[in-house]
Write a protein that holds these residues in place. Structure first.
Motif, PDB file in Angstrom:
ATOM      1  N   UNK A   1      33.001  37.701  30.579  1.00  0.00           N
ATOM      2  CA  UNK A   1      33.229  37.110  31.896  1.00  0.00           C
ATOM      3  C   UNK A   1      34.665  37.407  32.324  1.00  0.00           C
ATOM      4  N   UNK A   2      34.855  37.642  33.623  1.00  0.00           N
ATOM      5  CA  UNK A   2      36.209  37.764  34.172  1.00  0.00           C
ATOM      6  C   UNK A   2      36.284  36.833  35.381  1.00  0.00           C
ATOM      7  N   UNK A   3      37.304  35.986  35.381  1.00  0.00           N
ATOM      8  CA  UNK A   3      37.471  35.004  36.459  1.00  0.00           C
ATOM      9  C   UNK A   3      38.815  35.241  37.157  1.00  0.00           C
ATOM     10  N   UNK A   4      38.730  35.595  38.428  1.00  0.00           N
ATOM     11  CA  UNK A   4      39.942  35.743  39.239  1.00  0.00           C
ATOM     12  C   UNK A   4      39.930  34.588  40.228  1.00  0.00           C
ATOM     13  N   UNK A   5      40.846  33.640  40.025  1.00  0.00           N
ATOM     14  CA  UNK A   5      40.862  32.459  40.878  1.00  0.00           C
ATOM     15  C   UNK A   5      41.902  31.469  40.393  1.00  0.00           C
ATOM     16  N   UNK A   6      41.837  30.243  40.907  1.00  0.00           N
ATOM     17  CA  UNK A   6      42.654  29.085  40.519  1.00  0.00           C
ATOM     18  C   UNK A   6      43.942  28.965  41.320  1.00  0.00           C
ATOM     19  N   UNK A   7      44.556  27.778  41.219  1.00  0.00           N
ATOM     20  CA  UNK A   7      45.816  27.518  41.930  1.00  0.00           C
ATOM     21  C   UNK A   7      46.947  28.385  41.411  1.00  0.00           C
ATOM     22  N   UNK A   8      46.758  29.032  40.263  1.00  0.00           N
ATOM     23  CA  UNK A   8      47.795  29.909  39.727  1.00  0.00           C
ATOM     24  C   UNK A   8      47.782  31.269  40.418  1.00  0.00           C
ATOM     25  N   UNK A   9      46.605  31.807  40.630  1.00  0.00           N
ATOM     26  CA  UNK A   9      46.493  33.225  41.020  1.00  0.00           C
ATOM     27  C   UNK A   9      45.314  33.489  41.944  1.00  0.00           C
ATOM     28  N   UNK A  10      45.206  32.763  43.059  1.00  0.00           N
ATOM     29  CA  UNK A  10      44.107  33.063  43.985  1.00  0.00           C
ATOM     30  C   UNK A  10      44.581  33.076  45.431  1.00  0.00           C
ATOM     31  N   UNK A  11      45.870  33.447  45.599  1.00  0.00           N
ATOM     32  CA  UNK A  11      46.386  33.599  46.958  1.00  0.00           C
ATOM     33  C   UNK A  11      46.148  35.035  47.415  1.00  0.00           C
ATOM     34  N   UNK A  12      46.415  35.290  48.689  1.00  0.00           N
ATOM     35  CA  UNK A  12      46.075  36.602  49.243  1.00  0.00           C
ATOM     36  C   UNK A  12      46.725  37.730  48.439  1.00  0.00           C
ATOM     37  N   UNK A  13      47.993  37.562  48.069  1.00  0.00           N
ATOM     38  CA  UNK A  13      48.683  38.637  47.342  1.00  0.00           C
ATOM     39  C   UNK A  13      48.045  38.878  45.976  1.00  0.00           C
ATOM     40  N   UNK A  14      47.515  37.819  45.360  1.00  0.00           N
ATOM     41  CA  UNK A  14      46.825  37.992  44.080  1.00  0.00           C
ATOM     42  C   UNK A  14      45.553  38.823  44.266  1.00  0.00           C
ATOM     43  N   UNK A  15      44.822  38.497  45.346  1.00  0.00           N
ATOM     44  CA  UNK A  15      43.564  39.212  45.582  1.00  0.00           C
ATOM     45  C   UNK A  15      43.852  40.653  45.995  1.00  0.00           C
ATOM     46  N   UNK A  16      44.945  40.873  46.722  1.00  0.00           N
ATOM     47  CA  UNK A  16      45.327  42.252  47.078  1.00  0.00           C
ATOM     48  C   UNK A  16      45.666  43.059  45.823  1.00  0.00           C
ATOM     49  N   UNK A  17      46.403  42.434  44.902  1.00  0.00           N
ATOM     50  CA  UNK A  17      46.763  43.130  43.662  1.00  0.00           C
ATOM     51  C   UNK A  17      45.505  43.460  42.860  1.00  0.00           C
ATOM     52  N   UNK A  18      44.565  42.521  42.845  1.00  0.00           N
ATOM     53  CA  UNK A  18      43.312  42.751  42.114  1.00  0.00           C
ATOM     54  C   UNK A  18      42.499  43.860  42.777  1.00  0.00           C
ATOM     55  N   UNK A  19      42.417  43.807  44.115  1.00  0.00           N
ATOM     56  CA  UNK A  19      41.601  44.793  44.837  1.00  0.00           C
ATOM     57  C   UNK A  19      42.182  46.193  44.696  1.00  0.00           C
ATOM     58  N   UNK A  20      43.508  46.286  44.595  1.00  0.00           N
ATOM     59  CA  UNK A  20      44.140  47.606  44.463  1.00  0.00           C
ATOM     60  C   UNK A  20      43.679  48.302  43.185  1.00  0.00           C
ATOM     61  N   UNK A  21      43.408  47.523  42.151  1.00  0.00           N
ATOM     62  CA  UNK A  21      42.930  48.112  40.891  1.00  0.00           C
ATOM     63  C   UNK A  21      41.415  48.342  40.953  1.00  0.00           C
ATOM     64  N   UNK A  22      40.712  47.430  41.619  1.00  0.00           N
ATOM     65  CA  UNK A  22      39.240  47.490  41.635  1.00  0.00           C
ATOM     66  C   UNK A  22      38.708  48.585  42.561  1.00  0.00           C
ATOM     67  N   UNK A  23      39.480  48.956  43.551  1.00  0.00           N
ATOM     68  CA  UNK A  23      39.003  49.862  44.607  1.00  0.00           C
ATOM     69  C   UNK A  23      38.434  51.175  44.020  1.00  0.00           C
ATOM     70  N   UNK A  24      37.192  51.434  44.394  1.00  0.00           N
ATOM     71  CA  UNK A  24      36.575  52.692  43.986  1.00  0.00           C
ATOM     72  C   UNK A  24      36.127  52.734  42.535  1.00  0.00           C
ATOM     73  N   UNK A  25      36.248  51.602  41.844  1.00  0.00           N
ATOM     74  CA  UNK A  25      35.822  51.560  40.442  1.00  0.00           C
ATOM     75  C   UNK A  25      34.673  50.557  40.319  1.00  0.00           C
ATOM     76  N   UNK A  26      34.166  50.351  39.094  1.00  0.00           N
ATOM     77  CA  UNK A  26      33.045  49.416  38.948  1.00  0.00           C
ATOM     78  C   UNK A  26      33.160  48.581  37.685  1.00  0.00           C
ATOM     79  N   UNK A  27      32.736  47.320  37.824  1.00  0.00           N
ATOM     80  CA  UNK A  27      32.700  46.394  36.691  1.00  0.00           C
ATOM     81  C   UNK A  27      31.765  46.965  35.616  1.00  0.00           C
ATOM     82  N   UNK A  28      32.171  46.851  34.359  1.00  0.00           N
ATOM     83  CA  UNK A  28      31.382  47.381  33.246  1.00  0.00           C
ATOM     84  C   UNK A  28      30.040  46.657  33.144  1.00  0.00           C
ATOM     85  N   UNK A  29      28.997  47.349  32.666  1.00  0.00           N
ATOM     86  CA  UNK A  29      27.687  46.704  32.516  1.00  0.00           C
ATOM     87  C   UNK A  29      27.789  45.475  31.605  1.00  0.00           C
ATOM     88  N   UNK A  30      27.068  44.417  31.983  1.00  0.00           N
ATOM     89  CA  UNK A  30      27.022  43.224  31.131  1.00  0.00           C
ATOM     90  C   UNK A  30      28.143  42.246  31.370  1.00  0.00           C
TER      91      UNK A  30
END
Lengths: 210, 467
Positions: free
Chosen positions: B342-371
């Protein structure tokens, strides 16, 4: 709310000499889902019950005489983590009246006293001695807490000193209503607010956008 | 006038009086409520027939127990209904503004406080949640309190507290590639431990802190409580004022000018003395990840699980062995490559816009592993809308992440968002305690970018290979 005054406690002391026992361990999140949850049953639930809800016989509160423990002997940094006051409520509902630890986390410490639960700071050596007594003594049920004298009497006759700030001990012994105590200063609060409204008007006089 | 710390200036400006027992009676500027720690406080008020002293300074939201289903309603989470309803009823009957489930301003209380301009530099903010320290990122004193203290603030708009000691934590050096605010604070937890802040207000200083954008400062201060500190803060500066300006509850016009002039005085004087000083150089720190069951159990992504047999102190050795056993690890093995469920991106620590932008920059064009189940849970409904306006939701969805609604979610797992028993989760939240994310859950704390790297690889991974 006015509390019953704290009375000296005699009874079994349950040894749980682990450091960093956090409030998630004291009362797991599922017990916070409803105001009517049985918090006494939930105390240390993940340590006390297996996945099927059966008691785990090795856990201290599942063993006689600690099922009726009134005192908990814990390691350093007790009550760290979440602010959930249900941790203090769960201990009290179970029947614990005093927790001894070399050091408490700040929010738990405050929560304990506000529920008539004595959180008493004791040296690690004192905890170690009391734990050894609880684990080995014949009459290991018999510990006595004397709040006014700041001593824990162990079954072997040894008296171990503990520390509680005087104002906290006195408030426990009186069963103070903390809000009523503060409301004695209602005039000071009103005066502060009036002068602060001039000094920092943006705090008091701000728009409530629709 | 004697030299004073930033903390001391704010504290003293709120001190109504010092009581005979030495504690201070302090004024609370903003009281924020959430649904899981306030119901009993309102019951207490009703029992004693007390009104809410300052409903205009009190704001409520619903965040902890709410469903984070992508499209949600009250029916989404029947188990949470009772506390959700009580929060609404209590807010209405006492004239308290509430940002409830159907309000566009709803979100995690520590995210919406700054976002709405309720948290301002120099204020004292109380909330029945330990992560109220987040407010320190704007130069406010955020005090996490229990339910009895929530009732006390409701009844009096004050708190009675011993004045904390002061601790200055200085971050020097140049953070390396892939090292975010989350990595900085985790690294400091590894160095200084989870009880170093007990009884203290922490001020974070140094060039590394000064250079952090505002949302990253909120992340640092959010985890003050993980050091044991009830309070943590960073001196406000021009960037702080720029962040606050124009927010819905922020001052405007003449009041803005007065407030801004006051905020300029909010800094620690050069000669001020702290009760304790700590510093660390972060230049050599790699991206961090926790391996154990407290936040001080943390290593760089290029390091190995510790070997308890090399630890002299018996109690420490036992504790580390117990954590290795609980987490299902092998001592001495690299942490990189450990399979995750499981991977959880969220919470009062790290779920502001800049956190999601940083996450999306890595995720863009890639895919979560099977399972792997991977969730992105925005910190607030506003963050969700802003992210969608920037197309982040599509990046995440196309990469195989769930794009959910705002709430505390899998950080506290008091709703349905639970890590299955025995499963391993990389989480951007703040607590890796045993059973925190569900019975027998295994949590590894890391930054949003590191969490994405783990989701893509299906294993704990070094984000520096992807960036």
């Amino acid at each position: 709310m006015k509390r019953p005054p704290f009375e000296n406690v005699s009874g079994p002391a349950a040894p749980l000499p682990l450091a960093n026992i956090n409030t998630d361990a004291i009362i797991p999140a599922p017990y916070l889902r409803s105001p009517s949850a049985d918090l006494g049953a939930g105390l240390f639930a993940r340590l006390r019950y297996d996945d099927a809800g059966r008691e785990m016989p090795d856990f201290v509160l599942n063993r006689a005489p600690f099922r009726s423990a009134r005192i908990l002997l814990a390691g350093r940094n007790f009550g760290c983590g979440s602010s959930r006051e249900a941790a203090a409520w769960a201990l009290v509902r179970f029947g614990i009246r005093c927790v001894f630890s070399p050091a408490f986390a700040d929010i738990f410490y405050e929560n304990a006293f506000r529920n008539g639960l004595l959180a008493a700071q004791m040296s690690q050596e004192g905890i170690d001695h009391a734990v050894a007594c609880a684990q080995t003594a014949q009459d290991h049920a018999h510990f006595t807490v004397d709040l006014a004298g700041r001593t824990l009497s162990c079954p072997d006759g040894q008296q171990i000193a503990f520390d509680v700030p005087a104002f906290r001990a006195e408030a426990l012994l009186r069963g103070d209503d903390d809000i009523a105590v503060t409301l004695q200063y209602a005039d000071d609060i009103a005066a502060f607010r009036a002068s602060d409204a001039l000094a920092r008007p943006w705090i008091h006089d701000f728009g409530h956008p629709a | 006038m004697a030299a004073e710390t930033l903390f001391g200036k704010i504290w003293d400006s709120h001190r109504i009086r010092t009581l005979d027992d030495g504690r201070d009676l302090i004024f609370v500027d903003r009281h924020l409520l959430q649904e899981t720690t306030s119901a009993a406080a309102f019951d207490g008020l009703a029992h004693d027939g007390r009104p809410v002293a300052q409903p205009g300074l009190t704001f409520a939201t619903q965040d902890h127990i709410v469903s984070t289903e992508p499209v949600r309603s009250l029916a989404s989470n029947p188990g949470g209904r009772e506390l959700i309803d009580l929060m609404g009823r209590n807010a209405r009957s006492h004239g308290i503004t509430m940002f409830g489930l159907d309000d566009p301003r709803q979100g995690i209380v520590h995210v919406i406080g700054p976002e709405l301009g309720l948290v301002l530099p120099g204020t004292i903010v109380a909330c029945g949640d330990s992560h109220t320290s987040t407010a320190g990122g704007l130069g406010a004193l955020g005090i996490g309190v229990g339910t009895s203290e929530v009732e006390h603030v409701l009844a009096t708009q004050t708190l009675v507290l011993p004045r904390p000691k002061t601790l200055r934590m200085r971050f020097d050096g140049r953070p390396g590639n892939g090292v975010t605010a989350k990595d900085l604070v985790l690294h400091a937890l590894g160095r200084f431990g989870i009880a170093v802040g007990t009884g203290h207000a922490i001020e974070y200083t140094g060039d590394v802190i000064r250079a952090l954008p505002l949302e990253a400062r909120l992340t640092i201060c959010n985890m003050s409580i993980e050091f044991g500190g009830r309070l943590g803060l960073i001196a406000p500066d021009d960037a702080t004022a720029a962040y606050v300006r124009g927010r819905p509850f922020a001052p405007t016009g003449r009041l803005w000018d007065e407030a801004k002039a006051y905020w300029r005085t909010l800094r620690t004087d050069d000669e001020a003395v702290f009760d304790r000083e700590l510093s660390l150089d972060v230049s050599t720190a790699a991206p961090q990840i926790t391996w154990g069951t407290t936040q001080q159990d943390v290593i760089g992504i290029d390091e190995a699980i510790p070997d308890p047999t090399t630890i002299a102190d018996l109690a420490s050795r036992r504790r580390i062995q117990a954590a290795i056993d609980y987490m299902g690890l092998t001592e001495g093995r690299p942490i990189e490559g450990l399979p995750v469920d499981v991977v959880f991106i969220g919470s009062c620590t790290n779920a502001r816009l800049s956190d999601l932008e940083a996450a999306a920059a890595i995720a863009r064009g890639r895919h979560v592993a099977p399972g792997v189940r991977a969730l992105v849970v925005p910190g607030s409904s506003a963050v969700k809308r802003e992210a969608e306006a920037k197309g982040l939701d599509r990046i995440f969805s196309e990469a195989g992440f769930e794009w959910r609604s705002a709430g505390c979610s899998m950080c506290v797992s008091i709703n349905e968002d639970i890590v299955p028993a025995g499963a391993r989760c990389v989480a951007t939240s703040n607590r890796n305690f045993e059973n925190r994310q569900g019975p027998r859950s295994r949590t590894h704390l890391a930054s949003p970018a590191m969490a994405v790297a783990a989701a893509l690889a299906g294993a704990i991974a070094d984000v520096r290979r992807l960036a």
